[in-house]
Design a protein around this motif. Structure first.
Motif, PDB file in Angstrom:
ATOM      1  N   TYR A 147       0.838  -1.197   0.000  1.00  0.00           N
ATOM      2  CA  TYR A 147       0.000   0.000   0.000  1.00  0.00           C
ATOM      3  C   TYR A 147       0.875   1.250   0.000  1.00  0.00           C
ATOM      4  O   TYR A 147       1.846   1.332   0.756  1.00  0.00           O
ATOM      5  CB  TYR A 147      -0.893   0.066   1.252  1.00  0.00           C
ATOM      6  CG  TYR A 147      -1.750  -1.155   1.491  1.00  0.00           C
ATOM      7  CD1 TYR A 147      -2.851  -1.435   0.678  1.00  0.00           C
ATOM      8  CD2 TYR A 147      -1.471  -2.019   2.549  1.00  0.00           C
ATOM      9  CE1 TYR A 147      -3.640  -2.553   0.909  1.00  0.00           C
ATOM     10  CE2 TYR A 147      -2.257  -3.135   2.788  1.00  0.00           C
ATOM     11  CZ  TYR A 147      -3.340  -3.399   1.970  1.00  0.00           C
ATOM     12  OH  TYR A 147      -4.119  -4.499   2.210  1.00  0.00           O
ATOM     13  N   LEU A 148       0.518   2.213  -0.831  1.00  0.00           N
ATOM     14  CA  LEU A 148       1.081   3.556  -0.742  1.00  0.00           C
ATOM     15  C   LEU A 148      -0.046   4.489  -0.328  1.00  0.00           C
ATOM     16  O   LEU A 148      -1.033   4.647  -1.051  1.00  0.00           O
ATOM     17  CB  LEU A 148       1.679   4.004  -2.068  1.00  0.00           C
ATOM     18  CG  LEU A 148       2.241   5.436  -2.079  1.00  0.00           C
ATOM     19  CD1 LEU A 148       3.414   5.577  -1.107  1.00  0.00           C
ATOM     20  CD2 LEU A 148       2.656   5.865  -3.486  1.00  0.00           C
ATOM     21  N   VAL A 149       0.089   5.093   0.853  1.00  0.00           N
ATOM     22  CA  VAL A 149      -0.906   6.038   1.352  1.00  0.00           C
ATOM     23  C   VAL A 149      -0.473   7.437   0.925  1.00  0.00           C
ATOM     24  O   VAL A 149       0.624   7.895   1.277  1.00  0.00           O
ATOM     25  CB  VAL A 149      -1.026   5.958   2.886  1.00  0.00           C
ATOM     26  CG1 VAL A 149      -1.996   7.020   3.410  1.00  0.00           C
ATOM     27  CG2 VAL A 149      -1.487   4.564   3.312  1.00  0.00           C
ATOM     28  N   ILE A 150      -1.307   8.114   0.143  1.00  0.00           N
ATOM     29  CA  ILE A 150      -0.989   9.465  -0.312  1.00  0.00           C
ATOM     30  C   ILE A 150      -1.789  10.471   0.509  1.00  0.00           C
ATOM     31  O   ILE A 150      -3.023  10.451   0.522  1.00  0.00           O
ATOM     32  CB  ILE A 150      -1.292   9.650  -1.808  1.00  0.00           C
ATOM     33  CG1 ILE A 150      -0.474   8.667  -2.649  1.00  0.00           C
ATOM     34  CG2 ILE A 150      -1.002  11.084  -2.232  1.00  0.00           C
ATOM     35  CD1 ILE A 150      -0.643   8.843  -4.154  1.00  0.00           C
ATOM     36  N   ASP A 151      -1.061  11.339   1.204  1.00  0.00           N
ATOM     37  CA  ASP A 151      -1.680  12.429   1.957  1.00  0.00           C
ATOM     38  C   ASP A 151      -1.910  13.582   0.984  1.00  0.00           C
ATOM     39  O   ASP A 151      -0.987  14.281   0.598  1.00  0.00           O
ATOM     40  CB  ASP A 151      -0.755  12.851   3.104  1.00  0.00           C
ATOM     41  CG  ASP A 151      -1.329  13.999   3.922  1.00  0.00           C
ATOM     42  OD1 ASP A 151      -2.560  14.192   3.896  1.00  0.00           O
ATOM     43  OD2 ASP A 151      -0.542  14.711   4.582  1.00  0.00           O
ATOM     44  N   MET A 152      -3.158  13.751   0.563  1.00  0.00           N
ATOM     45  CA  MET A 152      -3.501  14.756  -0.442  1.00  0.00           C
ATOM     46  C   MET A 152      -3.596  16.140   0.195  1.00  0.00           C
ATOM     47  O   MET A 152      -3.891  16.272   1.392  1.00  0.00           O
ATOM     48  CB  MET A 152      -4.837  14.406  -1.090  1.00  0.00           C
ATOM     49  CG  MET A 152      -4.854  13.075  -1.797  1.00  0.00           C
ATOM     50  SD  MET A 152      -4.053  13.113  -3.400  1.00  0.00           S
ATOM     51  CE  MET A 152      -5.481  13.264  -4.465  1.00  0.00           C
ATOM     52  N   PRO A 153      -3.397  17.201  -0.584  1.00  0.00           N
ATOM     53  CA  PRO A 153      -3.684  18.544  -0.057  1.00  0.00           C
ATOM     54  C   PRO A 153      -5.187  18.720   0.101  1.00  0.00           C
ATOM     55  O   PRO A 153      -5.966  18.013  -0.550  1.00  0.00           O
ATOM     56  CB  PRO A 153      -3.119  19.474  -1.136  1.00  0.00           C
ATOM     57  CG  PRO A 153      -3.103  18.657  -2.380  1.00  0.00           C
ATOM     58  CD  PRO A 153      -2.900  17.238  -1.963  1.00  0.00           C
ATOM     59  N   PRO A 154      -5.608  19.644   0.966  1.00  0.00           N
ATOM     60  CA  PRO A 154      -7.044  19.884   1.100  1.00  0.00           C
ATOM     61  C   PRO A 154      -7.617  20.500  -0.180  1.00  0.00           C
ATOM     62  O   PRO A 154      -6.899  21.130  -0.952  1.00  0.00           O
ATOM     63  CB  PRO A 154      -7.140  20.865   2.277  1.00  0.00           C
ATOM     64  CG  PRO A 154      -5.793  21.508   2.354  1.00  0.00           C
ATOM     65  CD  PRO A 154      -4.816  20.493   1.878  1.00  0.00           C
ATOM     66  N   GLY A 155      -8.903  20.285  -0.391  1.00  0.00           N
ATOM     67  CA  GLY A 155      -9.563  20.895  -1.541  1.00  0.00           C
ATOM     68  C   GLY A 155      -9.721  19.938  -2.703  1.00  0.00           C
ATOM     69  O   GLY A 155      -9.529  18.724  -2.594  1.00  0.00           O
ATOM     70  N   THR A 156     -10.065  20.516  -3.859  1.00  0.00           N
ATOM     71  CA  THR A 156     -10.333  19.726  -5.072  1.00  0.00           C
ATOM     72  C   THR A 156      -9.674  20.401  -6.274  1.00  0.00           C
ATOM     73  O   THR A 156     -10.346  20.719  -7.253  1.00  0.00           O
ATOM     74  CB  THR A 156     -11.850  19.593  -5.314  1.00  0.00           C
ATOM     75  OG1 THR A 156     -12.427  20.918  -5.359  1.00  0.00           O
ATOM     76  CG2 THR A 156     -12.522  18.808  -4.212  1.00  0.00           C
ATOM     77  N   GLY A 157      -8.364  20.612  -6.195  1.00  0.00           N
ATOM     78  CA  GLY A 157      -7.677  21.379  -7.228  1.00  0.00           C
ATOM     79  C   GLY A 157      -6.820  20.544  -8.161  1.00  0.00           C
ATOM     80  O   GLY A 157      -7.041  19.347  -8.372  1.00  0.00           O
TER      81      GLY A 157
END
Length: 287
Positions: A147-157
């Protein structure tokens, strides 16, 4: 007149987006050595997304030590993983000019925070951010990961769209507090993933309840069960409830995530339950 102009503006934006999508999405290419990619996202900042991503990754390995898990910090403007995982320094390069992730608690991690000074602001336009994301995705030697867990930035950009369009994503975990204003943005995030055909594994209701350490009285500071109502609306499940607890904040600030620093605590157990629910959902989708 203003209303008409606004409606025309929105219509023209939608038409432009349709034309752009009609040209065809980029071909998705798996990340070398990675079996499944899990993105952890939120519509709004400050809801505990990065803390959840770190403890989810650690919970996955705690539940099944045979599984290998990595963390990619995709929040280019505000990378949190170096602090949360107590990591500093620059990645070394392999003979193939790939960056070696920094490692702690048995978890390989990569973040823009390893490539810039701690307090240096990242003042970049969209194309530079996209280039950085491409490097973080493709120029890292992850080895073999379940598994690679990706911590995304907030929002929908742009970052969210770039990652979801270029990499096969096994599923998305949406993090929200029970507060109405956070839930509005969480719903936008979930709908974005659906538009790009990424399965929404479920919602983590963070800071769900505060228990007084002296009298044990429970207070729902951000409201009660708001994420459950949203999950029902979206037709997804609640993956778990994480309490608002002092130890989670203290251990995160020290770079000692609660899953490894207090493994027998109820807080650690809550994260491990989320990890179990995530794996179950992935198995359901692949089955």
């Amino acid at each position: 007149m203003h209303l008409t102009n606004n409606l025309f503006f929105l219509w023209s934006l939608q038409e432009r987006q349709k034309q752009h999508m009609a040209r065809g999405l980029p071909k998705q290419k798996p990340i070398a050595g990675v079996k499944q990619v899990i993105v952890v996202a939120s519509g709004k900042g400050g809801v505990g997304k990065s803390t959840t991503a770190v403890n989810l990754a650690l919970g996955l390995t705690a539940n099944d030590p045979s599984k290998t898990v990595g963390i990619l910090d995709a929040d280019v403007y505000g990378p949190s993983i170096p602090k949360l995982m107590s990591l500093k320094g620059n990645p070394e390069l392999t003979d193939n000019n790939l960056m070696r992730p920094l490692m702690n608690f048995g978890i390989p991690c990569m973040s823009m925070g390893f490539l810039v000074e701690d307090v240096a602001p990242i003042v970049w336009r969209g194309l530079m951010v996209m280039s950085a994301i491409e490097k973080l995705l493709r120029q890292v030697d992850w080895g073999l990961l379940d598994y690679l867990v990706i911590d995304m930035p907030p929002g929908t950009g742009d970052v969210q769209l770039s990652i979801t369009q270029n990499v096969p994503i096994a599923g998305a975990v949406i993090v929200s507090t029970p507060q109405d204003i956070a839930l509005l943005d969480a719903r936008r995030g979930a709908e974005m993933f659906r538009k790009v055909n990424v399965p929404v594994l479920g919602i983590v209701q963070n800071m769900s309840v505060f228990q007084c350490p002296k009298c044990n009285h429970q207070t729902h500071i951000f409201g009660a069960d708001g994420a459950r109502a949203l999950a029902d609306t979206l037709g997804v499940q609640v993956l778990g409830d994480i309490p608002l607890h002092l130890s989670i904040r203290e251990m995160s600030d020290r770079g000692q995530p609660v899953v490894v620093s207090s493994p027998d605590s109820p807080e650690a157990e809550a994260y491990r339950k989320v990890a179990t629910a995530v794996v179950q959902r992935l198995e359901e989708l692949s089955g």
